[in-house]
Every structure is written in structure tokens, then in C-alpha cells.
Design a protein around this motif. Structure first.
Motif, PDB file in Angstrom:
ATOM      1  N   PRO A 104       8.227   2.761  12.231  1.00 43.89           N
ATOM      2  CA  PRO A 104       9.388   2.536  11.357  1.00 43.89           C
ATOM      3  C   PRO A 104       9.204   1.468  10.289  1.00 43.89           C
ATOM      4  O   PRO A 104       9.869   1.531   9.247  1.00 43.89           O
ATOM      5  CB  PRO A 104      10.489   2.122  12.355  1.00 43.89           C
ATOM      6  N   ALA A 105       8.347   0.461  10.527  1.00 38.59           N
ATOM      7  CA  ALA A 105       8.192  -0.607   9.536  1.00 38.59           C
ATOM      8  C   ALA A 105       7.117  -0.311   8.509  1.00 38.59           C
ATOM      9  O   ALA A 105       6.997  -1.059   7.522  1.00 38.59           O
ATOM     10  CB  ALA A 105       7.897  -1.934  10.232  1.00 38.59           C
ATOM     11  N   ALA A 106       6.333   0.725   8.688  1.00 43.99           N
ATOM     12  CA  ALA A 106       5.270   1.040   7.731  1.00 43.99           C
ATOM     13  C   ALA A 106       5.875   1.264   6.354  1.00 43.99           C
ATOM     14  O   ALA A 106       6.867   1.980   6.202  1.00 43.99           O
ATOM     15  CB  ALA A 106       4.502   2.272   8.184  1.00 43.99           C
ATOM     16  N   GLY A 107       5.284   0.644   5.337  1.00 45.32           N
ATOM     17  CA  GLY A 107       5.787   0.761   3.976  1.00 45.32           C
ATOM     18  C   GLY A 107       6.910  -0.190   3.635  1.00 45.32           C
ATOM     19  O   GLY A 107       7.350  -0.239   2.480  1.00 45.32           O
ATOM     20  N   GLU A 145       0.014 -16.184  -5.127  1.00 47.38           N
ATOM     21  CA  GLU A 145       0.739 -15.039  -5.668  1.00 47.38           C
ATOM     22  C   GLU A 145       0.244 -13.744  -5.018  1.00 47.38           C
ATOM     23  O   GLU A 145      -0.957 -13.467  -4.951  1.00 47.38           O
ATOM     24  CB  GLU A 145       0.526 -14.965  -7.184  1.00 47.38           C
ATOM     25  N   GLY A 146       1.180 -12.959  -4.502  1.00 49.27           N
ATOM     26  CA  GLY A 146       0.855 -11.665  -3.932  1.00 49.27           C
ATOM     27  C   GLY A 146       0.393 -11.680  -2.491  1.00 49.27           C
ATOM     28  O   GLY A 146       0.108 -10.629  -1.928  1.00 49.27           O
ATOM     29  N   ASP A 150      -2.212  -4.300  -1.228  1.00 47.68           N
ATOM     30  CA  ASP A 150      -1.663  -3.086  -0.609  1.00 47.68           C
ATOM     31  C   ASP A 150      -0.194  -2.955  -0.995  1.00 47.68           C
ATOM     32  O   ASP A 150       0.698  -3.215  -0.188  1.00 47.68           O
ATOM     33  CB  ASP A 150      -1.821  -3.150   0.914  1.00 47.68           C
ATOM     34  N   PRO A 151       0.074  -2.556  -2.228  1.00 48.91           N
ATOM     35  CA  PRO A 151       1.474  -2.465  -2.670  1.00 48.91           C
ATOM     36  C   PRO A 151       2.294  -1.420  -1.920  1.00 48.91           C
ATOM     37  O   PRO A 151       3.531  -1.486  -1.918  1.00 48.91           O
ATOM     38  CB  PRO A 151       1.352  -2.114  -4.158  1.00 48.91           C
ATOM     39  N   ALA A 152       1.619  -0.484  -1.237  1.00 49.64           N
ATOM     40  CA  ALA A 152       2.354   0.523  -0.457  1.00 49.64           C
ATOM     41  C   ALA A 152       2.748   0.001   0.916  1.00 49.64           C
ATOM     42  O   ALA A 152       3.632   0.572   1.570  1.00 49.64           O
ATOM     43  CB  ALA A 152       1.516   1.787  -0.307  1.00 49.64           C
ATOM     44  N   GLY A 153       2.113  -1.059   1.397  1.00 51.22           N
ATOM     45  CA  GLY A 153       2.429  -1.590   2.723  1.00 51.22           C
ATOM     46  C   GLY A 153       2.049  -0.667   3.854  1.00 51.22           C
ATOM     47  O   GLY A 153       2.731  -0.615   4.886  1.00 51.22           O
TER      48      GLY A 153
END
Length: 679
Positions: A231-234, A311-312, A243-246
């Protein structure tokens, strides 16, 4: 760390393994779980007296006769199959650099730090170690261990092992830090993670050898891609600039214990991951014990992702602290971090299938002072032989946290460890839902907040704060669940992060609990998916010669092996409990060991020491294949207090002082996986 360390536990271990956690303020400032429920009566189980003893032999040094506690013969418990026999060894003083096993048994390493795993991989050369070499070699500080024969009595199989942390001062020459510091840190990073190694042997019940270049050999380290699932993916909480998609994380670290699933995969728990990150912590990060202090390992000087202030990189720490699932049979498969099981300092996870519903249940402990006990119940049922389906089971289901209630009058729990008038520490408990049917069950928190900041969710629902819940193992014979609570020296003490003392309670009955205890849980109706349970304390650990509060389920304390700081748990085929220790009996200072505990009839509470590990080492990952008279342990951080130039242990190669090491050997200590067998 001086005021926190007693007995044989090393302050160096505290620094490198968990970032001096017990010298920091308690992270749980909720005040949860200090119950004072009262009842007039309680059920208790008392056992008759028993005894066992024989000779033992020190292997790796001179032989010596060692009489076991009590001096009598071993015997089977009532109503349970006959196990293999051994003579319980005496505790071994903490300055002895030997691996001690019972008489008639022998030991040898299977694989050691730096042993090459792949064709062309170099042998260990600590004077010239590189990250590229380490990535092809067995990692450092082996912890969780699985020995997986390819079938009953098979002559081939797999070894799967975690690599928890590194001690660079022991691993590498001090003079190299000024010129090769960056490369040494990269090599240490490559020594973390996991190893999968093929095994072969000449006959069933005989010792294994590992296979260089085995088709299933694999090293998993901090450059290995992992998929986030559940459920927490992304979630925004898991996204970074890299990894901007998470959904993809590089690596796994500080892997402690674990388990083998019914569908053949291996679960590994990411534990003290906080100690690798630096940055001005948010309140959520403080709850996870992240600080602004530079880290002991210094990775922030090598890779920017370990500095949360850059940052990031803010969410990078949220991407560690999960249960990891690995397919050991397929070295090309992508390991997975299962977010449905929550994020905390996972000791490990152990899965059982509920016989009535087929749903799978995973039990987990959060290994810090005053943290919680959890379980996950899958939405879907296990299907025998359907690997693709079964590998989705840990992505959908409900996550629970435990709340304990005692049944003795408050005045009878005085913190000294004396039994209440009903003759047992026991009571009832409930599993409080944190997630339910794919949604948050915690008011004010979204499901990804619950799963990423699971400790805060436990705070919110009033979970019971425990004395470092580590390994949690369901018995494959009885279905009862056993919880190792290693210790908690802050129980009953005034902590600088809290406004009041943290008192003893019936499930954690001793203040300044240095020796730990073991709980036994019975799920209501024998159902693993039940949301109520009964509990009792099986062992209040310690050396009964020094500590009158030590309790062994009614077994005569004068006739047991002293035991302290229970860490990892395992079972043999007859249902007996095996306990490996991390701290040893702290009043005297013995080496850590592996112990067998009877659970039924006249053997209930009988503790027998099977082996002792070398100086400054910890016993990890026990595996007991009693039908073959084989026992396996991972010997972690031998010689932790020494250095590369002045080692304090010479395990497992024991190269004589003036001898030239054989190819592949080194003079100093090497963490190793050991097999113990009857020759």
C-alpha cells in the motif's frame, strides 16, 4: 557507553551495530502500555524437576572436560519425540577465544567473511580490499541464517545469510584511512546486505562445503535494486530525487533476523537503519531514532543519499526499515520490500499458515527499548504450489500491534522480578488493528503514514511498550508463539526524554532489566488470525547463582544453564525451543551461546547450553536439523574490541602467531557460519 554496558557486551558493538541506541533518550515518549490490571486468580503451569549433563570439548583450542549443570543424564520430555542428546556445557568465561561444543561433537566453518563466491573472485586480502572484490565475496557480520537442502537428505542445498553491519577498524589497516578512506567505506558498504550460497556434501548428515561459482550464488548489497510493493509503494513519503516514482530502492542494510516462508522465499528484517543517516531530523525521524550527529560509518561522505539534509534526499531513510523478501532459487529475481508489514526496527519476520482459513500470519518485533510487538494477517489464503499467488500474500492484509494486560494486583509487580501470588507472570492481550481492509485504522493517519511511521501509529492506539522485542517465532509443533525480549536497562528509570519513570509491568516485570525474558503467547481458539491472545512468561533470564529473580517455568534453577539476553529463536522437530544470546549472563561475563529449552512436561523450563562462541562474539541465526544431528549458527563480530593490527580473536582460522596463513586464511577474526555435527 560505560554505564550502559556490563558483562561481555562491547561498547564498540553498541556504536557500530545500533549507533549507541541505549545511550540516547528513549524514542518512545508516548507513555504507552504500562498496565496495572488486577485479577484475583491466574492459571499457571508448573513443571517437575529435570537434569542433564556430560562432558564437553573445546574445539579450536585444547580439549577440556566440562561437567554439565547437575551432573546427570539427559532424558526425553513427557509425550514428545526423543531429540538428539548432548551433554550441556558449562558457561565459558568471556576472555576465552574458542568455540566450545559438547563432547562427541565437532565444528567447522562453512563460509567466512571474504570467501569468494563467483568464478574469478579474489580471495580475501584485507590489506588491499576493494568494493568490487567485496561484492564478489561473502559479506561481513553474518546474522540470520537459513540452511535449505534441495530435498530430504539431499546432498545439495542453499545457505542464505544476512550481513548486518561492519567493523572497519577490525577489517582494514588503520594507516589506509588517510589514503584509501573512500574506497574502504565503499568496501564496507559492499559487505552489507545478504548472501545466497550453494552447498554440497558427501552424505546426509555430513558437513557441508560451499560451492564457488554455484549457479544460485548471489550477493545482495547496497547497489542491488529492490522493488517497493504494497500500500505505501509510490507514496510521496518514499519518493526521492533518484526515485521520483517511489517504487525502487538501491540496497538493503543492517539486516538482522528473518524467516523462511511456506512458499520458499526468505524474509529479512532491516533493523538499525537510523544509524546510517545524518541530518536535522523531523519529529517523525526522531521517533525513528535518527539524529543530527555524524554517523560512525561515514557513508554521508561517500554518497549524498545518506545525508537527509541535502536537496532531494529527505525521504531516503523512509526507504529502509522494512521486511525484505528474496527468492533464493533465482539469482536474477528482484528482491522486494513489503510495505504492508510496516516500517520499524525489524528484528525479522516469521510466517505461519492458519490451518482453518489458509491465511498467512507474520510475527514481528521492533528491537528497541519500549517498542512494540506486531503481526500481519494476509487478506488472501495460501495456495500450495502456486508460487506466483503466494508471493502476493504479504502485500494485502491487516497489520496489528499488541496490547498486554496482566492479571495480578499492581502491588505484586514490584520491579524486582519476584513471582506474584498466583505463581506466574501471565495475562491476556489483544491485537489492535493499524490497517484494516487496505485502509488506515488509526484516526488522523493515512495508510501510507501508518506504514512508513508505524511506531507513531502504535503510539496512537496505546500499544504496550516492551523490553526490546527481538525474534518472534511460532512453534511448528504446538502453534504457540515465543517472543525474545533481550533486555531494557531503562525499565523503571527516569529517562531524560520522559516526564516520569517507566515502570515495570507484568509482561516486563523487572526494572533495569539487563538479562531479558521470553514470552509465550497462545492465540485464542488456536487460531493464528485471532485478535485476542493469552500470554505467560516462560523464562526470566539470568544466572540463578547470582540473581534470585531468574525463573525457568518452575524448573529447579539450580539445575539449569544460566542464560541472558535472548535474541534469536528456533525450534527442532520435537518442538523444543533453541535460543541464541547476545550479551551472555551479564552478572559474570560469559561468552554468548546457544541453548535448548524444554517446553513440555517435566522438561518445561529446563535450559541446557549447547555451544559457546568465541571472545566478543554474538550467537546468531540458529538452525537445528536434529534428524541429521546438525546444528548451525552464524558467529557474528568475533574480536569486536580488537583492531586490524592487534586482533583480540583469531576465530575461525586460528593461525598460529608465527605461522604463515594458508591461502584464503587471515590471522585476525572473521565472522563465519559454523556447522556443528557428530563426526
Amino acid at each position: 557507553m560505560a554505564e550502559h554496558v556490563r558483562g561481555k557486551r562491547s561498547a564498540v558493538t553498541c556504536l557500530l551495530k545500533c549507533g549507541n541506541a541505549c545511550a540516547e533518550p528513549v524514542a518512545n515518549s508516548s507513555g504507552n502500555g504500562y498496565f496495572r490490571d488486577v485479577a484475583q486468580t491466574a492459571l499457571s503451569r508448573r513443571a517437575a524437576l529435570g537434569i542433564g549433563a556430560a562432558a564437553a570439548v573445546v574445539v579450536g583450542g585444547a580439549e577440556a572436560a566440562r561437567g554439565g549443570p547437575g551432573g546427570g543424564p539427559a532424558g526425553p520430555p513427557d509425550g514428545v519425540g526423543v531429540p538428539f542428546s548432548f551433554g550441556a556445557i558449562d558457561p565459558v568465561p568471556s576472555d576465552v577465544d574458542e568455540l566450545t561444543v559438547p563432547g562427541g561433537w565437532a565444528w567447522e566453518p562453512i563460509v567466512r567473511w571474504g570467501d569468494p563466491l563467483f568464478p574469478g573472485a579474489p580471495a580475501l586480502d584485507p590489506e588491499h580490499q576493494t568494493a568490487e572484490a567485496q561484492a564478489q565475496q561473502f559479506g561481513y557480520n553474518n546474522d540470520f541464517l537459513a540452511i535449505l537442502p534441495d530435498g530430504p537428505g539431499a546432498l545439495t542445498g542453499l545457505l542464505v545469510c544476512n550481513h548486518e553491519y561492519t567493523n572497519e577498524e577490525v577489517m582494514f589497516p588503520a594507516a589506509q584511512w588517510s589514503t584509501r578512506g573512500r574506497e574502504l567505506r565503499r568496501a564496507a558498504m559492499a559487505a552489507h546486505g545478504m548472501s545466497v550460497v550453494e552447498l554440497v556434501r558427501e552424505e546426509a548428515g555430513g558437513p557441508w562445503s560451499y560451492v564457488v561459482g554455484g549457479a544460485r550464488n548471489r550477493r545482495i548489497h547496497l547497489d542491488t535494486p529492490f522493488r517497493l510493493s504494497g500500500p505505501a509503494a509510490g507514496s510521496e513519503l518514499l519518493r526521492t530525487e533518484e526515485d521520483p516514482a517511489g517504487t525502487t530502492v538501491l540496497g538493503t542494510l543492517n539486516n538482522c533476523s528473518g524467516g523462511v516462508t511456506p512458499w520458499g522465499t526468505v524474509l529479512s528484517g532491516e533493523e538499525n537503519v537510523n544509524s546510517y543517516f545524518v541530518g536535522s531530523p523531523t519529529e517523525e525521524e526522531k521517533r525513528f531514532e535518527i539524529t543530527a550527529s555524524p554517523t560512525a560509518h561515514g557513508w554521508e561522505s561517500v554518497q549524498r543519499r545518506w545525508n537527509l539534509g541535502l536537496e532531494g534526499c529527505r525521504n531516503e531513510a523512509n526507504r529502509f526499515g522494512w521486511i525484505v523478501e528474496v527468492d533464493p532459487q533465482d539469482p536474477t529475481s528482484t528482491p522486494v520490500k513489503r510495505t504492508a508489514l510496516g516500517r520499524f526496527k525489524h528484528e525479522g519476520a516469521n510466517v505461519r499458515v492458519d490451518p482453518a482459513t489458509g491465511r498467512v500470519v507474520a510475527y514481528m518485533g521492533d528491537d528497541s527499548r519500549f517498542e512494540y510487538l506486531y503481526k500481519f494477517v494476509s487478506r488472501d489464503a495460501y495456495r500450495e504450489g502456486d508460487a506466483a499467488h503466494n508471493r502476493t500474500l504479504l502485500d494485502h492484509g491487516d497489520l496489528f500491534v499488541a496490547k498486554f494486560a496482566g492479571n495480578s494486583p499492581a502491588g505484586e509487580i514490584d520491579g524486582e522480578g519476584g513471582l506474584p501470588s498466583d505463581g506466574a507472570f501471565d495475562g491476556t492481550g489483544e491485537w489492535i488493528p493499524l490497517t484494516r481492509d487496505g485502509a488506515s485504522a488509526v484516526p488522523g493517519m493515512s495508510i501510507d503514514q501508518v506504514l512508513v511511521n508505524t511506531r507513531a501509529a502504535g503510539d496512537a492506539v496505546g500499544a504496550t511498550a516492551m523490553d526490546r522485542p527481538e525474534d518472534v517465532e511460532p512453534s511448528p509443533v504446538s502453534g504457540l508463539v515465543y517472543v525474545a525480549l533481550t533486555n531494557n536497562t531503562d525499565r523503571g528509570a527516569k529517562d531524560r526524554n520522559l516526564s516520569e519513570e517507566l515502570p515495570a509491568d507484568e509482561a516486563n516485570p523487572r526494572t533495569k532489566n539487563r538479562d531479558g525474558h521470553v514470552l509465550e503467547l497462545s492465540e485464542r481458539g488456536g487460531s493464528a488470525v485471532a485478535e485476542r491472545f493469552d500470554w505467560s512468561i516462560l523464562l526470566v533470564c539470568g544466572d540463578p547463582a547470582e540473581d534470585s529473580s531468574a525463573y525457568f517455568a518452575g524448573f529447579d534453577p539450580a539445575r539449569v544453564s544460566p542464560i541472558s539476553c535472548p535474541d534469536n529463536l528456533a525450534f527442532d522437530s520435537t518442538g523444543r525451543l533453541w535460543i541464541s544470546t547476545d550479551g551472555a549472563p551479564s552478572n559474570i561475563g560469559y561468552n554468548d551461546g546457544l541453548f535448548r529449552v524444554g517446553l513440555e512436561g517435566g522438561e518445561r523450563g529446563r535450559v541446557e547450553q549447547f555451544l559457546s562462541v568465541p571472545v566478543e562474539a554474538e550467537t546468531c541465526g540458529p538452525v537445528v536439523h536434529d534428524a541429521e544431528n546438525m546444528v548451525y549458527v552464524a558467529v557474528q563480530h568475533p574480536g569486536e574490541d580488537g583492531s586490524h593490527a592487534a586482533p583480540s580473536s583469531f576465530f575461525p582460522d586460528y593461525v598460529p602467531e608465527r605461522a604463515t596463513p594458508a591461502p584464503g586464511q587471515v590471522r585476525g577474526p572473521r565472522p563465519a557460519v559454523v556447522q556443528v555435527y557428530r563426526p
